[in-house]
Design a protein around this motif. Structure first.
Motif, PDB file in Angstrom:
ATOM      1  N   PHE A   1      -0.414   4.414   0.165  1.00 25.01           N
ATOM      2  CA  PHE A   1      -1.063   5.536   0.856  1.00 25.01           C
ATOM      3  C   PHE A   1      -1.740   5.042   2.135  1.00 25.01           C
ATOM      4  O   PHE A   1      -2.465   4.053   2.103  1.00 25.01           O
ATOM      5  CB  PHE A   1      -2.151   6.173  -0.022  1.00 25.01           C
ATOM      6  N   ASP A   2      -1.516   5.749   3.224  1.00 26.10           N
ATOM      7  CA  ASP A   2      -2.270   5.489   4.449  1.00 26.10           C
ATOM      8  C   ASP A   2      -3.594   6.254   4.314  1.00 26.10           C
ATOM      9  O   ASP A   2      -3.607   7.480   4.228  1.00 26.10           O
ATOM     10  CB  ASP A   2      -1.457   5.984   5.650  1.00 26.10           C
ATOM     11  N   TRP A   3      -4.675   5.514   4.279  1.00 21.55           N
ATOM     12  CA  TRP A   3      -5.986   6.098   4.006  1.00 21.55           C
ATOM     13  C   TRP A   3      -6.349   7.190   5.023  1.00 21.55           C
ATOM     14  O   TRP A   3      -6.803   8.278   4.652  1.00 21.55           O
ATOM     15  CB  TRP A   3      -7.044   4.985   4.034  1.00 21.55           C
TER      16      TRP A   3
ATOM     17  N   SER B   1      -6.574   5.236  -2.215  1.00 21.47           N
ATOM     18  CA  SER B   1      -5.931   4.450  -1.173  1.00 21.47           C
ATOM     19  C   SER B   1      -6.843   3.264  -0.855  1.00 21.47           C
ATOM     20  O   SER B   1      -8.056   3.349  -1.022  1.00 21.47           O
ATOM     21  CB  SER B   1      -5.668   5.304   0.068  1.00 21.47           C
TER      22      SER B   1
ATOM     23  N   GLU C   1       0.847  -1.194   0.000  1.00 20.31           N
ATOM     24  CA  GLU C   1       0.000   0.000   0.000  1.00 20.31           C
ATOM     25  C   GLU C   1       0.888   1.252   0.000  1.00 20.31           C
ATOM     26  O   GLU C   1       1.785   1.388   0.827  1.00 20.31           O
ATOM     27  CB  GLU C   1      -0.883  -0.035   1.257  1.00 20.31           C
TER      28      GLU C   1
END
Ligand SMILES: [Zn+2]
Length: 360
Positions: free
Chosen positions: A269-271, A300, A267
């Motif tokens: 992007f940290d949402w 994200s 991942e």
């Protein structure tokens, strides 16, 4: 207009809540202080992201005019150290700090020397060109967060595969999702470099805009954590004929696939961070940054490696219809589908390629 200590012409500009005296030169010679107006968006985004990360101390290791460092001191409230090896840059940074009533520690030093001599909650590396020479020191000098800018996307995204191999130790070919590949090769290189020191870097935010990539990492220490970080790397196989892709294999029978990597496959992007940074941008009236952050919050938690509408149509031999219709068709078939900030014609989905081709 005025002049820097070195006699260069300057002008006064405004970014966010900060007034900045910057060199008026559009194309700096080697050794001249540089202010890049194109990176205003990146600085607006960094204000929003750093506000959420809340570092107490931050090092802007290649500060130039101090545009980023002084803004962070003023708009985020961190204790900022700005380093630059040029005396003209250092005097300009001091002038900018005074102009905004903030205290900034100014260190006249080579970035490598400065990074090996201290620790900060966050370290920001924004060199003119490749950041490849700074990863080792920056990964150790940062306590919690590290942000890296690369202004050499051509060396990462498949335009110059030999440069990618020698500079970032990865194989690459030009795909239809090349900027995502470039960011992931850069992220993978950072993760591998840090792992040598038992440091685990994890991307928490990234963007590709106007000829540069920027990635923010969180940092933890410990051999097992570094091992776990390495688990997020992989080699993608991508088929230039049918556009199938997969980690470890494409599953297609064209025989036209090539390896890309190692790259970071997790991942990007940290949402939660993207959503909070978006709220910051909206509250501060950073409209362009809010647009970018909104797009990233939307993509994200979606699958890695986006597709490209036009490339799919070309592979299938059909004229492209509206991307929104393709996305609606995928959603109606029960799949997740949405746009990506990496490309106007790109989209992410969890549908298999055969299902995507039906929707196209
Ligand atoms: Zn194929």
């Amino acid at each position: 207009m005025g002049t820097t200590g070195a006699g260069e012409e300057t002008s006064e500009i405004r970014e966010g809540e900060t007034t900045l005296v910057v060199p008026a030169v559009a194309r700096p010679e080697e050794g001249e202080v540089f202010y890049n107006p194109v990176q205003r968006l990146a600085r607006d985004v960094s204000i929003c992201v750093y506000k959420c990360l809340a570092p107490e101390t931050l090092c802007d290791a290649l500060a130039a005019s101090g545009a980023r460092g002084v803004r962070i001191a003023k708009e985020v409230g961190a204790r900022v150290t700005c380093c630059d090896r040029s005396e003209a840059a250092c005097s300009l940074i001091r002038r900018n700090a005074d102009l905004n009533g903030v205290e900034v520690e100014v260190v006249r030093s080579d970035a490598s020397a400065a990074l090996s001599a201290g620790h900060w909650d966050a370290v920001d590396v924004d060199p003119f060109g490749s950041p490849v020479g700074f990863f080792d020191l920056a990964a150790r000098a940062a306590r919690r967060h590290l942000a890296i800018t690369a202004t050499d996307p051509a060396a990462l995204c498949g335009v110059y595969p030999r440069v990618t191999r020698r500079r970032y130790l990865a194989d690459v070919v030009k795909t239809e999702f090349y900027h995502e590949v470039g960011v992931r090769i850069l992220a993978g290189f950072a993760v591998r470099t840090a792992a040598k020191y038992d440091v685990a870097l994890r991307p928490i935010f990234a963007h590709s805009s106007d000829h540069y990539y920027r990635i923010y990492f969180s940092k933890e220490t410990g051999g097992r954590r570094a091992d776990a970080a390495l688990e997020s790397l992989g080699t993608l196989r991508w088929c230039r004929k049918c556009l199938a892709r997969g980690l470890g294999g494409t599953g297609c029978s064209c025989g036209a696939d090539a390896p890309i990597g190692p790259l970071y496959a997790g991942e990007l992007f940290d949402w939660d961070l993207a959503r909070r940074a978006l709220a910051e941008a909206q509250a501060r009236g950073f409209s362009e940054a809010a647009g970018l952050l909104g797009a990233i919050a939307g993509e994200s938690r979606m699958p890695a490696f986006h597709y490209d509408h036009h490339a799919l149509c070309k592979a299938k031999g059909v004229p492209p219809r509206k991307l929104s219709k393709v996305l609606a068709a995928l959603a109606a078939a029960g799949f997740r589908a949405g746009r990506t900030h990496f490309s106007e014609t790109g989209f992410r989905t969890d549908a298999a390629l055969s299902e995507i081709m039906k929707a196209v």
